[in-house]
Scaffold this active site. Structure first.
Site, PDB file in Angstrom:
ATOM      1  N   ASN A   1      -3.420  -6.795   8.680  1.00 23.76           N
ATOM      2  CA  ASN A   1      -4.306  -6.665   7.519  1.00 23.76           C
ATOM      3  C   ASN A   1      -4.382  -7.967   6.724  1.00 23.76           C
ATOM      4  OD1 ASN A   1      -2.723  -6.209   4.807  1.00 23.76           O
ATOM      5  ND2 ASN A   1      -1.545  -5.137   6.367  1.00 23.76           N
TER       6      ASN A   1
ATOM      7  N   GLU B   1       0.524  -0.699  16.345  1.00 29.65           N
ATOM      8  CA  GLU B   1      -0.163   0.540  15.921  1.00 29.65           C
ATOM      9  C   GLU B   1      -1.129   1.013  17.018  1.00 29.65           C
ATOM     10  OE1 GLU B   1      -2.504   0.339  12.216  1.00 29.65           O
ATOM     11  OE2 GLU B   1      -3.887   1.766  13.110  1.00 29.65           O
TER      12      GLU B   1
ATOM     13  N   THR C   1      -6.365   1.282  11.677  1.00 26.55           N
ATOM     14  CA  THR C   1      -6.432   1.490  10.217  1.00 26.55           C
ATOM     15  C   THR C   1      -6.834   0.234   9.437  1.00 26.55           C
ATOM     16  OG1 THR C   1      -4.077   1.000  10.101  1.00 26.55           O
ATOM     17  CG2 THR C   1      -4.686   3.329  10.126  1.00 26.55           C
TER      18      THR C   1
ATOM     19  N   HIS D   1       3.895   1.510  11.616  1.00 32.95           N
ATOM     20  CA  HIS D   1       2.786   1.460  12.584  1.00 32.95           C
ATOM     21  C   HIS D   1       2.870   2.575  13.623  1.00 32.95           C
ATOM     22  CE1 HIS D   1       2.886  -2.932  11.393  1.00 32.95           C
ATOM     23  NE2 HIS D   1       1.695  -2.522  11.065  1.00 32.95           N
TER      24      HIS D   1
ATOM     25  N   CYS E   1       0.872  -1.180   0.000  1.00 29.89           N
ATOM     26  CA  CYS E   1       0.000   0.000   0.000  1.00 29.89           C
ATOM     27  C   CYS E   1       0.908   1.229   0.000  1.00 29.89           C
ATOM     28  CB  CYS E   1      -0.869   0.005   1.258  1.00 29.89           C
ATOM     29  SG  CYS E   1       0.137   0.062   2.752  1.00 29.89           S
TER      30      CYS E   1
ATOM     31  N   HIS F   1      -1.556  -4.901  19.206  1.00 26.17           N
ATOM     32  CA  HIS F   1      -0.898  -4.527  17.952  1.00 26.17           C
ATOM     33  C   HIS F   1      -0.083  -3.243  18.164  1.00 26.17           C
ATOM     34  CE1 HIS F   1      -0.347  -3.275  13.796  1.00 26.17           C
ATOM     35  NE2 HIS F   1      -0.586  -4.526  13.459  1.00 26.17           N
TER      36      HIS F   1
ATOM     37  N   CYS G   1      -8.226   2.804   6.786  1.00 27.80           N
ATOM     38  CA  CYS G   1      -7.591   3.485   5.649  1.00 27.80           C
ATOM     39  C   CYS G   1      -8.145   2.969   4.317  1.00 27.80           C
ATOM     40  CB  CYS G   1      -6.074   3.357   5.725  1.00 27.80           C
ATOM     41  SG  CYS G   1      -5.459   1.842   5.039  1.00 27.80           S
TER      42      CYS G   1
HETATM   43 FE1  F3S Z   1      -0.933   0.963   4.494  1.00 31.04          FE
HETATM   44 FE2  F3S Z   1      -0.988   3.133   5.926  1.00 31.04          FE
HETATM   45 FE3  F3S Z   1      -3.181   1.830   5.398  1.00 31.04          FE
HETATM   46  S1  F3S Z   1       0.527   1.549   6.041  1.00 31.04           S
HETATM   47  S2  F3S Z   1      -2.569  -0.296   5.256  1.00 31.04           S
HETATM   48  S3  F3S Z   1      -1.923   2.889   3.918  1.00 31.04           S
HETATM   49  S4  F3S Z   1      -2.620   2.770   7.301  1.00 31.04           S
END
Ligand code: F3S
Length: 304
Positions: free
Chosen positions: A224, A125, A166, A73, A12, A123, A194
């Protein structure tokens, strides 16, 4: 038989940015550090170490004049303050989406509100965000939200600011929020899942509903990737999460006519390509070829 690769699979924006920043810092300095894993992918972390970036889990190991790259993070506020006081140079590779939630948490704290974060308490983050607002409440889903309110009914009247990790699964965030909004008198909320996560999750769900087997590639530490696996499992009966192509087993594809492939936001393109190629080759060898049919015919003649 075919393999369909999800369009958004792989790095990402935040991960790409963190890796590029780290590479640039490694080139500019004569040795620098990352505090914990820069991103949740062991392969990438190893590559960065080979490029001259040392890794430490212990902030106390960093000295005056050292350069440290802050992971995607984010890092706990007290750790950053201690490093700054010590004269450690910091390169901030925290994803801007994470930094935004840290700011929301800090603001909630300043305004005397209780910050409620829907996510996984352990986690990195989440731990970093929570450090920006003392007393942050971390809930991992609707059941935890109900329990938290039931434990002390006066919590219903607290001024609450709610947000999500996120990479939170959208359904989990929305259901938890629904409970808070229904039960509590003063809730403000921010949808902080996000865009990259949202896109990967919706694509994975759609793809998983159309295939016989789904393969999700990513590090086992990656939140994720884990969520992509959970989402796919709701749509497809056969879902396999792997880190590398070597973990693919022939059995995974037995009896399958269409296989889907997706990957977490911290999985490098090289690994995805490796898995895609291996799956396609596996599928080819499983398909009956003309020769094998002729061989079978010959065999049956011989038997006759
Ligand atoms: Fe990537 Fe930032 Fe989202 S690291 S998964 S764009 S919070």
């Amino acid at each position: 038989m075919q393999v369909i690769l999800a369009e958004s699979a792989g790095f990402c924006y935040g991960v790409k940015r963190a890796v590029e920043l780290a590479q640039k810092t490694a080139e500019e300095t004569k040795g620098c550090w990352m505090l914990g894993d820069l991103i949740h992918n062991a392969h990438v972390v190893e590559e960065l170490r080979s490029a001259g970036i040392g890794k430490t889990e212990d902030p106390a190991a960093l000295r005056h004049g050292d350069t440290v790259i802050i992971r995607s993070h984010g890092e706990r506020r007290d750790v950053l303050e201690a490093l700054a006081a010590k004269g450690v140079r910091m390169v901030d590779a925290a994803c801007p989406n994470v930094t935004r939630i840290q700011k929301l948490a800090a603001k909630a704290g300043e305004e005397g509100r209780t910050f409620v974060l829907i996510g996984e308490a352990r986690h990195p983050e989440v731990m970093a965000i929570a450090s920006y607002c003392p007393g942050t409440v971390v809930l991992d889903g609707p059941e935890a939200a109900e329990t938290w309110l039931r434990e002390d009914p006066s919590r219903r009247d607290l001024p609450l600011t709610a947000a999500a990790q996120t990479t939170c699964i959208r359904e989990i965030f929305e259901t938890s929020l629904k409970i808070l909004k229904k039960e509590c008198t003063n809730v403000e909320f921010f949808d902080t899942i996000c865009n990259a996560t949202h896109k990967r999750q919706s694509e994975a769900a759609e793809l998983a509903s159309q295939v016989d087997v789904m393969v999700v590639v990513g590090d086992r530490k990656s939140a994720n990737t884990k969520h992509l696996t959970e989402i796919c499992s709701r749509q497809c009966p056969a879902v396999y999460q792997i880190e590398r192509a070597e973990e693919l087993k022939r059995d995974f594809l037995t009896g399958c006519s269409v296989a889907g492939l997706t990957a977490g936001a911290s999985t490098p393109a090289g690994i995805i390509k490796e898995v895609y190629t291996t799956m396609s080759e596996e599928i080819k060898t499983m398909e009956p070829t003309e020769e094998s049919f002729e061989e079978m015919l010959e065999k049956s003649f011989k038997t006759l």
